[in-house]
Design a protein around this motif. Structure first.
Motif, PDB file in Angstrom:
ATOM      1  N   ARG A  47       0.854  -1.181  -0.002  1.00  0.00           N
ATOM      2  CA  ARG A  47       0.048  -0.061  -0.039  1.00  0.00           C
ATOM      3  C   ARG A  47       0.975   1.395   0.019  1.00  0.00           C
ATOM      4  O   ARG A  47       0.463   2.136  -0.467  1.00  0.00           O
ATOM      5  N   THR A  48       2.112   1.216   0.568  1.00  0.00           N
ATOM      6  CA  THR A  48       2.814   2.178   0.751  1.00  0.00           C
ATOM      7  C   THR A  48       3.351   2.349  -0.714  1.00  0.00           C
ATOM      8  O   THR A  48       3.397   3.725  -1.178  1.00  0.00           O
ATOM      9  N   LEU A  49       3.864   1.353  -1.418  1.00  0.00           N
ATOM     10  CA  LEU A  49       4.300   1.703  -2.825  1.00  0.00           C
ATOM     11  C   LEU A  49       3.148   2.269  -3.660  1.00  0.00           C
ATOM     12  O   LEU A  49       3.096   3.060  -4.509  1.00  0.00           O
ATOM     13  N   GLU A  50       2.089   1.920  -3.587  1.00  0.00           N
ATOM     14  CA  GLU A  50       0.556   2.202  -4.255  1.00  0.00           C
ATOM     15  C   GLU A  50       0.508   3.539  -4.107  1.00  0.00           C
ATOM     16  O   GLU A  50       0.253   4.299  -4.980  1.00  0.00           O
ATOM     17  N   LYS A  51       0.713   4.151  -2.807  1.00  0.00           N
ATOM     18  CA  LYS A  51       0.448   5.478  -2.474  1.00  0.00           C
ATOM     19  C   LYS A  51       1.629   6.541  -2.954  1.00  0.00           C
ATOM     20  O   LYS A  51       1.225   7.556  -3.238  1.00  0.00           O
ATOM     21  N   ALA A  52       2.698   5.845  -2.888  1.00  0.00           N
ATOM     22  CA  ALA A  52       3.710   6.618  -3.566  1.00  0.00           C
ATOM     23  C   ALA A  52       3.838   6.989  -5.106  1.00  0.00           C
ATOM     24  O   ALA A  52       4.520   7.783  -5.460  1.00  0.00           O
ATOM     25  N   THR A  53       3.055   5.992  -5.701  1.00  0.00           N
ATOM     26  CA  THR A  53       3.395   6.011  -7.076  1.00  0.00           C
ATOM     27  C   THR A  53       2.841   7.397  -7.836  1.00  0.00           C
ATOM     28  O   THR A  53       3.652   8.141  -8.351  1.00  0.00           O
ATOM     29  N   PRO A  54       1.531   7.733  -7.278  1.00  0.00           N
ATOM     30  CA  PRO A  54       1.047   9.264  -7.762  1.00  0.00           C
ATOM     31  C   PRO A  54       1.820  10.463  -7.139  1.00  0.00           C
ATOM     32  O   PRO A  54       2.103  11.340  -7.796  1.00  0.00           O
ATOM     33  N   LEU A  55       2.611  10.121  -6.063  1.00  0.00           N
ATOM     34  CA  LEU A  55       3.147  11.177  -5.282  1.00  0.00           C
ATOM     35  C   LEU A  55       4.423  11.285  -6.149  1.00  0.00           C
ATOM     36  O   LEU A  55       4.962  12.360  -6.310  1.00  0.00           O
ATOM     37  N   ILE A  56       5.132  10.163  -6.614  1.00  0.00           N
ATOM     38  CA  ILE A  56       6.393  10.265  -7.357  1.00  0.00           C
ATOM     39  C   ILE A  56       6.173  11.210  -8.646  1.00  0.00           C
ATOM     40  O   ILE A  56       6.963  12.132  -8.803  1.00  0.00           O
ATOM     41  N   LEU A  57       4.992  10.995  -9.405  1.00  0.00           N
ATOM     42  CA  LEU A  57       4.726  11.652 -10.598  1.00  0.00           C
ATOM     43  C   LEU A  57       4.249  12.930 -10.077  1.00  0.00           C
ATOM     44  O   LEU A  57       4.901  13.921 -10.829  1.00  0.00           O
ATOM     45  N   GLY A  58       3.573  13.026  -9.099  1.00  0.00           N
ATOM     46  CA  GLY A  58       3.010  14.584  -8.796  1.00  0.00           C
ATOM     47  C   GLY A  58       4.338  15.448  -8.326  1.00  0.00           C
ATOM     48  O   GLY A  58       4.502  16.521  -8.610  1.00  0.00           O
ATOM     49  N   GLY A  59       5.193  14.785  -7.587  1.00  0.00           N
ATOM     50  CA  GLY A  59       6.462  15.568  -7.046  1.00  0.00           C
ATOM     51  C   GLY A  59       7.422  15.688  -8.396  1.00  0.00           C
ATOM     52  O   GLY A  59       8.171  16.784  -8.463  1.00  0.00           O
ATOM     53  N   LEU A  60       7.577  14.811  -9.364  1.00  0.00           N
ATOM     54  CA  LEU A  60       8.425  15.060 -10.559  1.00  0.00           C
ATOM     55  C   LEU A  60       7.682  16.413 -11.241  1.00  0.00           C
ATOM     56  O   LEU A  60       8.566  16.984 -11.819  1.00  0.00           O
ATOM     57  N   ALA A  61       6.389  16.435 -11.417  1.00  0.00           N
ATOM     58  CA  ALA A  61       5.771  17.346 -12.129  1.00  0.00           C
ATOM     59  C   ALA A  61       6.090  18.628 -11.604  1.00  0.00           C
ATOM     60  O   ALA A  61       6.617  19.476 -12.342  1.00  0.00           O
ATOM     61  N   VAL A  62       6.164  18.846 -10.213  1.00  0.00           N
ATOM     62  CA  VAL A  62       6.674  20.144  -9.542  1.00  0.00           C
ATOM     63  C   VAL A  62       8.043  20.429  -9.873  1.00  0.00           C
ATOM     64  O   VAL A  62       8.392  21.461 -10.189  1.00  0.00           O
ATOM     65  N   ALA A  63       8.772  19.301  -9.523  1.00  0.00           N
ATOM     66  CA  ALA A  63      10.291  19.460  -9.698  1.00  0.00           C
ATOM     67  C   ALA A  63      10.911  19.797 -11.183  1.00  0.00           C
ATOM     68  O   ALA A  63      11.513  20.661 -11.148  1.00  0.00           O
TER      69      ALA A  63
END
Lengths: 364, 338
Positions: free
Chosen positions: A67-83
């Motif tokens: 579940r942690t990996l599942e939650k982290a997935t859109p967060l990685i992409l959202g973080g990448l978008a901002v970065a």
């Protein structure tokens, strides 16, 4: 002999570099957790019980870890978008809207087409969803490039518009049969599978992080984007098309956020329904700055935030602490990581050169 | 700077004035026509326009005081939300509306001080500083929010004697709750302070050219701190307006982007209090009309599209006008004393 001392020197040098870039984020997270503990104490909760329940909910079992990996997935992409947008000198707070648009369009491709094989259908839905995010991200880029409208406000406005727009689609043209406002379920051939407890979508996000790094640091486009971000006047005199670069930066940023939404639809939820992953825009900002806008650093930063999100319901259940404390801790992380003067004063690490993010030039 | 640029600038100004005049006359004709054909609805829409515009005017005043001194405040949304929450709690636990308004003002001012600390003392990126406030306010209010809290009530309109009996104008301007009146006074007060007092001159000097201001002995840090704190207090009033005057209770994320719309209002109003007031009235009118149309059920358009209106209007305003607005030169830049 010499080679051995060389490699030793290399390792210590490498450790030094690692410490310099990772020290501030690490200390910032610790400080944020400490202040969070004080807030928990004020609210009458036991911080130790809360944090250990949080950790248990995030890493305690294989299911929790998945579940942690599942939650982290859109967060990685959202973080990448901002970065990524940061590197181009732009502040994309519109990750939320781009994610929603990517999610609902991926769902539409997922339920709208029937009979395609998995090898075509899933990638197609993922790509079209991401492209929809790119288009939605390009709008504030074009507004900035041609009219000077500041992307901070236009992206936030476009978030609200996206919420209304997706709500309308899920209630109207793309509504499932029945009374619930949601789209039909996607075809099986469009779903991103899991591997045991591990969602495959997570690896897509990791690949996206590596590709973003490559694009930024190893290609001409990436060089131009960073030049515009560093000094748009200099970029103009160097012959770089600044307007075009701004639009492209926002489009790629939107692509990444849209991909986050598409993976969430195709790999987790299985359809689009309103109330989908709210608040990602702000999470992305915290993650991008915690990673010091480095695409590779976004992965551990997103894992941290994803772990907090995955563990928050366990924390609410075991320690009776409202899960919103996670938002407070995230805001504190953002504060301490940006207020690095405080952190550097505590741990005495000098800032690296050229890693400063400057955004607030003006509204023009 | 050059002499050639002067006539061009002046003619553009005249052009804008003529358009403004035509627009104003058209609005006036529209109002009179509406009043003759349907006095009740027209009065209701216009009175609602003024009230809807109140939080936007206050937010814009907060933004412009800060930016005139060189500090971008993107945290207005968070300042409003936190103040709305604390003002609501104060109303629940003291039952005294005046104390509750003061609590809202103080909350905004404290967050203003926090923003000033981040952007002036720590020299953090100002947009990130504001974002910290927004996330923090959202998190803290949701964390401490409990359902089921009730209050004695909200602030009621106070008719100003015979003035309130004037047809059309009376119900719109002279029959309002206290924060709406305060807002009208604040618009004039901020205008006066900013353009006719020594403090205002110093504020503008610090926002345009801080090192020159420093050279003549103005304390740049102090001016910025005080402006951002007072601005935060005004944003706090907007929050108090939401819980104490408009809704009467607190809801999660109830500010709904008003803090950001207020920034667009500030830019549209060319960084002047009266400009911001006019711009906010336009937004307030859009919202009031939208509510009226929804109530009347005269529209076939889905409610989601009507709900988009204020946000679309913000984008259009920014795209159409921001290029023509002169932004204070030193805005967004931390000042380094040499």
């Amino acid at each position: 002999m010499t080679t051995q001392t060389d490699s030793k020197a290399n390792i210590s040098q490498w450790l030094m570099v690692f410490w310099r870039s990772a020290a501030v984020p690490l200390v910032a997270v610790i400080l944020a957790l400490l202040v969070g503990a004080i807030i928990l104490l004020i609210s009458g909760a036991n911080p130790l019980a809360a944090y250990s329940a949080l950790a248990k909910g995030a890493f305690g079992t294989p299911i929790a870890f998945g579940r942690t990996l599942e939650k982290a997935t859109p967060l990685i992409l959202g973080g990448l978008a901002v970065a990524f947008a940061f590197k181009g000198g732009l502040f994309n707070i519109g990750g939320q809207g781009q994610l929603l648009v990517g999610a609902i369009v991926a769902a539409a491709v997922g339920f709208g087409i029937d009979g395609l094989p998995f090898i075509i259908h899933m990638p197609l839905a993922l790509l079209v969803g991401s492209l929809a995010g790119a288009v939605y991200g390009a709008i504030p880029g074009a507004l900035k490039a041609y009219t000077g409208a500041h992307e901070v406000i236009t992206t936030i406005m476009l978030n609200f518009i996206a919420i209304n727009l997706t709500d309308f689609m899920a209630n109207g043209p793309w509504k499932d049969e029945g009374i619930v406002a949601r789209t039909p379920a996607i075809a099986e051939a469009a779903a991103i599978p899991t591997w045991g407890n591990i969602p495959i979508g997570f690896f897509f996000a990791v690949v996206a992080a590596l590709a973003t790094w490559y694009l930024l640091y190893r290609t001409t486009i990436g060089y131009e984007i960073r030049t515009v971000g560093f000094n748009s006047n200099a970029a103009k005199y160097a012959g770089i098309g600044v307007s075009y670069t701004i639009i492209l930066t926002m489009a790629i940023s939107g692509f990444l956020a849209g991909m986050g939404g598409a993976i969430e639809t195709l790999g987790v939820v299985g359809r689009y329904q309103p109330g989908f992953n709210a608040g990602l825009g702000f999470d992305g900002i915290t993650i991008a700055l915690l990673a010091r806008t480095n695409p590779i650093g976004v992965i551990p930063a997103a894992l941290l935030v994803g772990a907090m999100q995955a563990g928050s319901s366990q924390m609410q259940f075991d320690a009776n602490v409202p899960f919103q404390i996670i938002d407070v801790i995230q805001a504190l992380i953002l504060f301490f990581v940006s207020a690095d003067m405080i952190v550097r004063w505590i741990i005495r690490v000098k800032p690296e050169e050229g890693e400063q993010v400057t955004l607030s030039t003006s509204w023009g | 700077m050059t002499t050639a640029a002067v006539p061009k600038a002046r003619s553009r100004g005249d052009y804008a004035k003529i358009i403004g005049l035509i627009f104003g006359v058209l609005v006036l004709i529209g109002i009179i026509y509406g009043y003759i054909t349907n006095p009740v609805t027209t009065t209701a829409v216009l009175a609602s326009t003024l009230r809807q515009s109140t939080p936007l005017v206050l937010g814009a005043l907060c933004g412009l005081i800060g930016e005139r001194s060189g500090v971008i405040n993107i945290g207005i949304e968070g300042q409003m939300l936190m103040a709305a929450f604390i003002a609501f709690l104060a109303n629940v636990y003291t039952g005294n509306l005046f104390v509750a308004v003061l609590a809202g003002f103080a909350t905004g001012a404290v967050l203003g001080a926090f923003l000033a600390f981040m952007s002036v003392t720590l020299k953090m990126d100002q947009i990130i500083g504001g974002t910290v406030i927004n996330i923090l306010a959202l998190g803290l209010t949701s964390f401490f929010y409990q359902t089921g809290l009730t209050t004695q009530g909200k602030m009621q309109p106070i008719p100003l004697g015979p003035l309130a009996d004037i047809p059309l104008i009376g119900p719109i301007f002279f029959d309002n709750p206290p924060i709406t009146y305060t807002t009208l006074i604040l618009v004039m007060l901020v205008h006066y302070v900013l353009f006719y007092t020594r403090w205002g001159l110093r504020t503008r000097a610090v926002g345009e050219h801080p090192s020159a201001a420093d050279t003549v002995g103005i304390n740049v840090f102090k001016i910025r701190y005080i402006n951002v704190i007072i601005g935060g207090g005004i944003a706090g009033l907007a929050g108090a307006y939401l819980t104490l005057e408009a809704v009467g209770s607190f809801e999660r994320a109830m500010t709904n982007g008003r803090g950001f719309v207020a920034l667009a209002v500030m830019i549209f109003g060319k960084y002047t209090p009266f400009g911001a007031w006019g711009a906010a009235l336009l937004f307030g009118f859009a919202t009031a009309l939208q509510t009226q149309l929804q109530f009347a059920g005269q529209l076939e358009i889905p409610h989601q599209f009507i709900g988009m209106l204020p946000y679309l209007l913000t984008i259009i305003v920014l795209a159409g006008f921001v290029g023509r607005t002169r932004v204070p030169s030193a805005v967004g830049k931390p000042y380094e004393k040499e």
